[in-house]
Design a protein around this motif. Structure first.
Motif, short mmCIF file in Angstrom:
data_model
loop_
_atom_site.label_atom_id
_atom_site.label_comp_id
_atom_site.label_asym_id
_atom_site.label_seq_id
_atom_site.Cartn_x
_atom_site.Cartn_y
_atom_site.Cartn_z
N MET A 1 0.63 -1.24 -0.07
CA MET A 1 0.47 0.51 0.15
C MET A 1 0.79 1.14 -0.28
SD MET A 1 -3.27 1.24 0.00
CE MET A 1 -3.94 -0.07 0.50
N VAL A 2 0.70 1.90 -0.92
CA VAL A 2 1.61 3.62 -1.28
C VAL A 2 1.05 4.44 -0.02
CG1 VAL A 2 1.96 5.18 -2.63
CG2 VAL A 2 2.10 2.85 -3.66
N LYS A 3 1.54 5.14 0.49
CA LYS A 3 1.58 6.11 1.80
C LYS A 3 1.26 7.12 0.72
CE LYS A 3 4.79 4.80 5.40
NZ LYS A 3 5.70 5.44 6.40
N ARG A 4 0.35 8.49 2.09
CA ARG A 4 -0.22 9.13 0.86
C ARG A 4 0.79 9.91 0.19
NH1 ARG A 4 -4.66 13.76 3.74
NH2 ARG A 4 -4.32 14.49 2.72
N GLU A 5 1.50 10.79 1.20
CA GLU A 5 2.52 11.57 0.31
C GLU A 5 3.33 10.66 -1.09
OE1 GLU A 5 2.73 10.43 3.48
OE2 GLU A 5 1.95 11.99 4.70
N GLY A 6 3.32 9.57 -0.60
CA GLY A 6 4.05 8.86 -1.54
C GLY A 6 2.96 8.67 -3.01
N MET A 7 1.73 8.46 -2.72
CA MET A 7 1.10 8.31 -4.11
C MET A 7 0.76 9.83 -4.20
SD MET A 7 -1.11 6.89 -5.84
CE MET A 7 -1.28 5.21 -5.28
N GLU A 8 0.57 11.27 -3.72
CA GLU A 8 1.24 12.05 -4.29
C GLU A 8 1.69 12.54 -5.24
OE1 GLU A 8 -0.78 14.26 -0.37
OE2 GLU A 8 0.23 16.11 -1.88
N ASN A 9 2.97 11.78 -4.96
CA ASN A 9 4.54 12.31 -5.70
C ASN A 9 4.19 11.81 -6.98
OD1 ASN A 9 5.55 14.53 -3.79
ND2 ASN A 9 6.64 12.67 -2.25
N LEU A 10 3.95 10.04 -6.59
CA LEU A 10 4.06 8.67 -8.06
C LEU A 10 2.59 10.11 -9.05
CD1 LEU A 10 4.59 6.25 -8.90
CD2 LEU A 10 2.36 5.28 -8.01
N LEU A 11 1.36 10.44 -8.23
CA LEU A 11 0.68 10.97 -10.11
C LEU A 11 1.40 12.72 -10.45
CD1 LEU A 11 -2.83 10.27 -7.18
CD2 LEU A 11 -2.45 9.48 -9.59
N LEU A 12 2.28 13.43 -9.54
CA LEU A 12 1.90 13.91 -10.36
C LEU A 12 3.29 14.13 -11.61
CD1 LEU A 12 3.44 16.38 -6.91
CD2 LEU A 12 1.76 17.10 -8.83
N ARG A 13 4.27 12.56 -11.37
CA ARG A 13 4.79 12.41 -12.02
C ARG A 13 4.24 11.17 -13.08
NH1 ARG A 13 8.38 8.60 -11.11
NH2 ARG A 13 7.36 7.79 -9.10
N ASP A 18 5.78 10.67 -17.17
CA ASP A 18 7.34 10.14 -16.24
C ASP A 18 7.55 8.97 -15.51
OD1 ASP A 18 8.82 13.43 -16.13
OD2 ASP A 18 8.30 12.38 -17.43
N THR A 19 6.00 8.08 -15.62
CA THR A 19 6.23 6.90 -14.70
C THR A 19 7.16 5.64 -15.29
OG1 THR A 19 3.64 6.31 -15.06
CG2 THR A 19 4.31 7.39 -13.03
N THR A 20 7.15 4.85 -14.02
CA THR A 20 7.70 3.50 -15.54
C THR A 20 6.93 2.71 -15.41
OG1 THR A 20 7.74 2.15 -12.78
CG2 THR A 20 9.73 3.58 -13.54
N GLU A 21 6.56 1.30 -16.04
CA GLU A 21 5.08 0.61 -16.45
C GLU A 21 5.21 0.00 -15.27
OE1 GLU A 21 6.74 -2.74 -18.65
OE2 GLU A 21 4.45 -3.28 -18.75
N ASP A 22 5.33 -0.21 -13.88
CA ASP A 22 5.11 -0.52 -13.24
C ASP A 22 4.38 0.94 -11.94
OD1 ASP A 22 7.60 -3.09 -12.36
OD2 ASP A 22 5.77 -3.60 -13.73
N GLN A 89 3.67 22.06 -20.44
CA GLN A 89 4.95 22.28 -20.54
C GLN A 89 5.32 22.27 -18.51
OE1 GLN A 89 4.01 26.74 -20.13
NE2 GLN A 89 6.02 26.85 -22.18
N ARG A 90 4.46 22.25 -18.25
CA ARG A 90 4.42 21.55 -16.48
C ARG A 90 2.86 21.50 -16.34
NH1 ARG A 90 4.09 24.56 -11.23
NH2 ARG A 90 3.93 26.51 -12.90
N ALA A 91 2.29 20.44 -15.59
CA ALA A 91 1.65 20.01 -14.24
C ALA A 91 1.52 20.31 -13.43
CB ALA A 91 0.58 19.34 -15.34
N ALA A 92 0.95 20.99 -12.35
CA ALA A 92 0.45 20.58 -10.90
C ALA A 92 -0.17 20.32 -10.32
CB ALA A 92 0.89 22.28 -10.38
N ALA A 93 -0.88 18.81 -9.93
CA ALA A 93 -2.03 18.34 -9.78
C ALA A 93 -2.08 18.21 -8.03
CB ALA A 93 -1.97 17.12 -10.40
N ILE A 94 -2.84 18.60 -7.56
CA ILE A 94 -3.23 17.38 -5.83
C ILE A 94 -3.82 16.98 -6.08
CG2 ILE A 94 -3.09 19.07 -4.04
CD1 ILE A 94 -2.28 21.44 -4.71
N LEU A 95 -3.60 15.60 -5.76
CA LEU A 95 -5.26 14.85 -5.13
C LEU A 95 -5.67 14.51 -3.83
CD1 LEU A 95 -6.48 12.29 -6.37
CD2 LEU A 95 -4.48 11.05 -5.41
#
Length: 337
Positions: A1-13, A18-22, A89-95
């Motif tokens: 289970m991904v922690k909240r902070e980790g999911m936020e960063n993951l979603l930004l990428r 910029d995310t890997t296949e996994d 150019q850039r996207a900022a998403a706050i989940l």
């Protein structure tokens, strides 16, 4: 289970591609895990256009930008969520703060010149701030819309508002005009003031903090103007086309922009309206006698449940969250008795 902070960063990428296949699989599984996750994802999609629009050239080549996106889609298969964000150019998403600021560009011709318009919308229960081309600062309240040009004209600065906003207008020789419901408008040079103009209320309310403004409104087919002084509030009844000028409690009227809710002998119905805007809920008043009650209180950034508990303990007012089984309902319904 991904922690909240980790999911936020993951979603930004993820939304930047910029995310890997996994990681992509992990995010997509999260999106499919619940209706709430999907709802948040749909909101986040629209933020793709909020990519430093104010810095984009006023001669933005929309056709070329779309062609670039189509070419990328043809070269490489991308999923439905990422399409809107690639090539930006850039996207900022706050989940986990479901705020959506949507920007749109409209074009039309005036004297043979192309004019670019910007549009900012806030989601129910959220606020945001915007800096206009002249340096004017605007704080938008819940469920509000602000439309303005990327560059102001030579003779005036004019914007359109539906909802509520606090303006800190930059000083300039050119008049600053806020147009709102029923052709009413506020004309200023440099000042601070609050405007509330939600369509459903059928009223336009303006509170002047500093400086001078002229409130212009329609009456019997003609136009009247009211000069306001600091500390005054104008309430314009759209249906009756009448204006009332009264003394305002500036702190109460503008506290929302700083994240506070201040009530000073405020009718309970007005308090519920403020809570409804702040927390995106719908109150149903089941006890008519509560309409006659008034309260004095200050709330900072408490959760809604804490605020309701305050009224229960201090005034024996009860609240019941209505569960109707509709997971797609946009607002939580709360009965008050």
């Amino acid at each position: 289970m991904v922690k909240r902070e980790g999911m936020e960063n993951l979603l930004l990428r993820y939304y930047e591609g910029d995310t890997t296949e996994d990681e992509t699989i992990l995010v997509e599984e999260w999106l499919e895990a619940s209706e709430e996750n999907s709802r948040i994802a749909r909101q986040v999609q629209t933020i793709g256009l909020a990519v430093d629009m104010a810095q984009i050239s006023s001669r933005l080549d929309v056709k070329k930008a779309l062609e670039d996106v189509h070419r990328k889609m043809e070269r490489k298969k991308v999923n439905r969520y990422q399409v809107l964000f690639r090539g930006m150019q850039r996207a900022a998403a706050i989940l986990f703060i479901p705020l959506v600021i949507s920007w749109s560009i409209l074009y039309w011709s005036r004297d043979g010149q192309e004019i670019q318009m910007m549009e900012v919308r806030t989601n129910p229960g959220m606020t945001t701030s915007v800096e206009l081309p002249d340096g004017t600062e605007v704080v938008l309240n819940s469920s509000s819309l602000l439309r303005y040009p990327s560059q102001f004209a030579d003779d005036k600065r004019e914007v359109k508002l539906v909802g509520e906003a606090f303006f800190s207008v930059a000083k300039d020789e050119k008049k600053f005009i806020v147009g709102t419901l029923n052709k009413s408008k506020i004309v200023v040079h440099g000042t601070k003031f609050n405007i509330e103009a939600y369509k459903e209320s059928k009223k336009v309310q303006t509170t002047l903090v500093s400086g001078k403004v002229s409130f212009s409104y329609v009456n019997n087919g003609g136009r009247n103007d009211v000069m306001m002084q600091p500390g005054q509030k104008v309430v314009y009844d759209i249906v009756q086309e009448k204006v009332v000028v009264e003394k305002a409690n500036v702190d109460v009227e503008t506290s929302w922009k700083d994240g506070y809710l201040i009530f000073r002998n405020t009718p309970f119905e007005e308090i519920l309206k403020s809570l409804s805007k702040r927390y995106n809920v719908e109150f149903i008043l089941k006890k008519a006698s509560l309409k006659q009650s008034s309260f004095t209180a200050t709330f900072t950034k408490q959760r809604l449940e804490r605020i309701l508990e305050h009224f229960r303990i201090s005034s024996n007012i009860h609240f019941r969250f209505v569960e109707d089984g509709d997971v797609n309902a946009e607002r939580q319904v709360i009965e008050v008795y």
